[in-house]
Design an enzyme around this catalytic site. Structure first.
Site, PDB file in Angstrom:
ATOM      1  N   GLU A 112       6.682  50.718  36.763  1.00  0.00           N
ATOM      2  CA  GLU A 112       6.785  50.100  35.445  1.00  0.00           C
ATOM      3  C   GLU A 112       7.767  50.856  34.545  1.00  0.00           C
ATOM      4  O   GLU A 112       8.455  50.252  33.719  1.00  0.00           O
ATOM      5  CB  GLU A 112       5.408  50.018  34.787  1.00  0.00           C
ATOM      6  CG  GLU A 112       4.394  49.178  35.541  1.00  0.00           C
ATOM      7  CD  GLU A 112       4.865  47.745  35.754  1.00  0.00           C
ATOM      8  OE1 GLU A 112       5.634  47.230  34.913  1.00  0.00           O
ATOM      9  OE2 GLU A 112       4.478  47.143  36.769  1.00  0.00           O
ATOM     10  N   ASP A 155      12.111  43.415  39.344  1.00  0.00           N
ATOM     11  CA  ASP A 155      11.402  43.438  40.620  1.00  0.00           C
ATOM     12  C   ASP A 155      12.280  42.948  41.759  1.00  0.00           C
ATOM     13  O   ASP A 155      13.125  42.067  41.589  1.00  0.00           O
ATOM     14  CB  ASP A 155      10.145  42.562  40.536  1.00  0.00           C
ATOM     15  CG  ASP A 155       9.081  43.177  39.642  1.00  0.00           C
ATOM     16  OD1 ASP A 155       8.873  44.394  39.733  1.00  0.00           O
ATOM     17  OD2 ASP A 155       8.472  42.435  38.852  1.00  0.00           O
TER      18      ASP A 155
END
Length: 892
Positions: free
Chosen positions: A125, A135
């Protein structure tokens, strides 16, 4: 007994929380150090304890606040449940807003199997938040293997595992390949082996113990249709990360030892301490500046600043004067007394900002001898060449400085004071039909995270018309401390009529009228009625004047958050011709509000305002569709100098259903692992709170919010040369129907995301050829395509010549937008169209517990994908002695 028991329970939760945070970040620091090739680690961590927790000997925050925190620990957000995620809506390489962990994620260990160790999740994160990477799996379908393209990044192509059916939607409990799409049907999930050799990638599956690296240029798969490739122009995550300012002149550490573990500090906000430092120099003469200052400051003291805050007032010109020492706001009488200390004498003298700030610090020190964590609201209209003399002392004082620059001559350095101390910066023009001063004061709320006590600007209208008639919506999330405030410019007030949703009528006699300040105020007792309130203002003076109605309120319920709007601009300083983005986040707590009409008003120092409709459509500047973040490019500037940003939000009383959407950047849910040859399924994906009630029960609402100010330079004189190409198309999709390809995307504009452009569409059998040699690929005839205006949906159907007769044929498509000046946009994301003519469905047999398996032996892509079916394997289960038939499928 109950009180003692509750305190004991709370103490345990606090200890668990603190311990878990320390363990998570300590593990993350060492993991990050190795992942960045021994370059960076976490050194100092500050944890801001909620103000509602029992006071202890925690340190006072300096510039730290809940609103500016990089990591937030709060109740679940409806879309993700306990799934960690990062609010990230900027471009590639831009910092995100915050990481969100839930308390359940931090203290319950069963989620470790689902997402991996907390330290690894934190690094995943953190890369989203700090370095703006995305991602490396397909957010739209992360659990489905798509053998028409390489779904897994190349640096993880050696992952081993199987596919199982984990949902009842699978046909007869089997994983089935859809004949039309070439995909496994819904319900099939990839189950990796727990023991792997793959070292990357952290942005794909950080939960695996072998994964210790980010994908780099040598192993990054530029063909994978994931968000990282789409948003970062097919660059690897490590390439984006190493380009960050964090790594400038940062070489790998040659010392073989590990870095020291992080140190932790616990901070806790106490009662808010704030001092108004107001300019009363000669610069406040003219344009009704002085009276507008008093109107806005009175509104702040009577309606906006939170209960229990300590407030003082200082004025300055050549010299400073303490108008009021700190007083704690514990009732309405204290508010009125503070308002009575606002300056009344005519402005005079020079401007000495340092004198005012120094006197403000003296007032604040009388509270407990400390300035840390205090706030100053500095309002000035004058130039002051001597302000630089106290810059260092002010910045190092530990106080947060909010600044309001009034008019075009206000000292140019005040915004830097706000920036350096973590404060907010506002600009108020001299236009009498603006309400910038009130907007600025209304936006300065406590940074403690207690949004229930914040004053919310529900509505605001300013007009020179002789008759103003408008409605304002009071929704169910607000209604406490609701004020209707009318301001005007002459001695006589306008004729006021206010009608509540039940038909009750309020007139001038119901308002508290101050003819000196030209303000009339009405507070609605209790909780204001939900619905449409209608008001009329009639100018009774012979000459035109600006009439303003401001409506503020607070959350109706102390446990249910109100709808709020946070607006900001992508840069607080900008040089033409670089464009910027206006953002407005509309939410209720952490849950986004969809379907709102959001309008941004950008006002320069002297010219006419620019009005933009902000969109949440997943195109242009808007990265994610239906996430409650509305945005638009801004590129048209009329002059150099300061600009003011204000946002108005409205939504009619209509049903707005939640839309399926690509989630924000988040940690990948792992449904299970294969451990020593046995499938061990994880608990179901953490439950998600329904957003349906949030969207459908809110009803109509309206909000007004200030987004602060920004400064422009190098703006040319008109006429402008067109230097702004259409914006890049980021939502191109392709599907097939028979031998046709159907493309869809959101129309870009002539200039960025405004106007109307034309399109050049090209195809290739290689996505890299489209990216690197777009002009040399196959051109599609678009003579039948009529371009839409920016923001509308484009649909185009064509028949590609390249479609052959093989079982699977992939065509890659990209679009370039072109404007009237022949300026070209960047190449769009590359979409894939598949012509699939399967010989049969490939089914897998049932295994014990109704779990079917497809063994993934290899994965690659050589122009077209070949499907080879291997022999059936029979196995005997000892316990139930059931023969299991497996169809092993090689994807080569």
């Amino acid at each position: 007994y109950k009180k003692v028991k509750y305190f004991f329970f709370l103490l345990i939760v606090q200890i668990l929380f603190y311990s878990s945070c320390c363990e998570m970040i300590t593990e993350a620091s060492f993991y990050l150090f190795n992942a960045t090739q021994r370059r960076v680690y976490f050194q100092n961590i500050k944890i801001l304890i909620p103000a509602t927790w029992k006071a202890n000997s925690y340190e006072k925050p300096k510039h730290e606040s809940y609103e500016k925190a990089e990591v937030i620990v709060a109740a679940p957000y409806w879309k993700h449940g306990d799934e960690p995620y990062t609010l990230q809506y900027g471009e590639c390489g831009n910092m995100g807003k915050y990481i969100h962990f839930t308390p359940n994620f931090l203290v319950n260990d069963y989620l470790i199997d689902v997402y991996g160790s907390r330290g690894r999740v934190f690094v995943h994160e953190w890369a989203h938040l700090r370095w703006g990477v995305f991602d490396e799996y397909n957010n739209e379908n992360q659990e489905v293997l798509n053998y028409k393209y390489s779904f897994i990044p190349r640096c993880t192509s050696d992952l081993t595992g199987i596919y199982v059916c984990e949902k009842k939607s699978c046909t007869e409990g089997n994983c089935v390949i859809n004949q039309l799409t070439g995909l496994f049907k819904e319900g099939c999930a990839f189950i990796p082996e727990r023991t792997q050799t793959a070292k990357s990638s952290i942005m794909y599956m950080q939960s695996l113990s072998s994964v210790v690296e980010f994908c780099n240029e040598s192993n990054h798969n530029r063909e994978a249709p994931n968000l990282q490739n789409r948003m970062c122009d097919y660059r690897s995550t490590w390439d984006v990360i190493i380009s960050s300012m964090d790594f400038n002149n940062t070489l790998p550490r040659t010392d073989p030892s590990l870095p020291p573990p992080p140190t932790f500090s616990l901070l806790q906000k106490r009662d808010r301490v704030i001092c108004l430092v107001l300019d009363v120099s000669h610069s406040m003469n003219g344009d009704d500046r002085f009276n507008r200052l008093r109107q806005a400051a009175e509104l702040y003291l009577l309606q906006v600043v939170e209960d229990n805050s300590y407030v003082g007032i200082v004025t300055f010109n050549n010299e400073g004067e303490i108008r009021s020492q700190l007083r704690q706001i514990v009732n309405k009488d204290i508010r009125k007394r503070l308002a009575s200390y606002l300056p009344t004498a005519a402005p005079s003298g020079g401007t000495n900002i340092c004198v005012g700030l120094q006197l403000g610090f003296e007032v604040i020190k009388k509270q407990d001898g400390n300035i840390y964590g205090s706030e100053i609201i500095l309002l000035t209209a004058g130039e002051d060449s001597g302000i630089i003399e106290c810059f260092s002392n002010v910045i190092n004082s530990g106080s947060i400085i909010h600044t309001i620059a009034l008019g075009p001559s206000a000292a140019k350095e005040v915004e830097q004071l706000a920036h350096e101390t973590g404060g907010l910066a506002f600009f108020a023009s001299d236009r009498l039909d603006s309400n910038d001063l009130i907007d600025g004061f209304c936006a300065i709320s406590s940074g403690s995270g207690d949004t229930f006590s914040h004053s919310i600007q529900v509505g605001l209208v300013t007009s020179f018309n002789a008759l103003v008639s408008q409605t304002v919506s009071i929704d169910s999330t607000v209604g406490k401390d609701t004020f209707f405030v009318v301001t005007w410019q002459t001695a006589e007030p306008p004729r006021i009529t206010l009608l509540d949703p039940n038909g009750k009528n309020y007139t001038n006699k119901d308002f508290e009228v101050n003819t000196v300040l030209q303000v009339a105020r009405l507070q609605i007792p209790g909780i204001a009625e939900v619905g449409e309130w209608t008001y009329t203002l009639m100018n009774t003076h012979l000459s035109p004047q600006a009439l303003t109605m401001t409506v503020t309120s607070r959350a109706a319920n102390s446990t249910i958050p109100a709808i709020t709007v946070k607006a900001h601009i992508s840069n607080d300083r900008n040089e033409y011709p670089r464009s910027m983005v206006v953002y407005a986040q509309v939410s209720r707590g952490l849950s986004p509000i969809l379907g709102a009409n959001v309008t941004a008003i950008i006002k320069p120092e002297t010219g006419d305002p620019l009005i933009l409709d902000l969109l949440d459509n997943g195109a242009g500047s808007d990265i994610i569709k239906n996430d409650g973040v509305y945005s638009r490019y801004i590129y048209s500037f009329s002059e150099n100098g300061r600009y003011n940003l204000k946002v108005r939000v409205q939504r009619a009383n209509k049903t707005v259903r939640p839309h399926p959407t690509v989630p924000w950047s988040h940690s990948m849910y792992i449904p299970g692992y294969i451990d020593n040859g046995k499938i061990q399924m994880n608990p179901p994906r953490p439950s998600v709170i329904s957003n349906e009630d949030i969207q459908t029960r809110v009803g109509g609402f309206s909000r007004t919010a200030s987004g602060g100010s920004f400064i422009m330079s190098a703006v040319p004189t008109r006429p402008y040369t067109d230097v702004f190409p259409p914006c890049k198309i980021i939502d191109l999709h392709a599907r097939t129907a028979n031998d046709m390809i159907i493309l869809s995307w959101t129309a870009s504009g002539d200039d960025l995301d405004q106007g109307q452009g034309i399109y050049e569409i090209r195809t290739s059998e290689s996505p890299l050829e489209l990216r690197d040699n777009f002009d040399k690929t196959m051109l599609v005839n678009t003579s039948d395509l009529t371009p839409q205006h920016a923001g509308y949906k484009e649909i185009f159907v064509f028949k590609p010549e390249a479609f052959a007769t093989e079982n699977i044929t992939i065509i890659y498509v990209a679009v370039c937008a072109i404007d009237k000046a022949s300026l070209h946009s960047d190449i769009s994301n590359i979409a894939q169209a598949v012509k699939f003519v399967p010989p049969m469905d490939y089914l897998t047999g049932n295994i014990e517990y109704s779990v079917s398996r497809i063994v993934l032996l290899g994965f690659g892509l050589i122009t077209a994908v070949c499907l080879i079916t291997s022999a059936t394997i029979c196995a005997l289960k000892k316990r139930k002695k059931v023969v299991i038939a497996e169809t092993a499928t090689n994807l080569l």
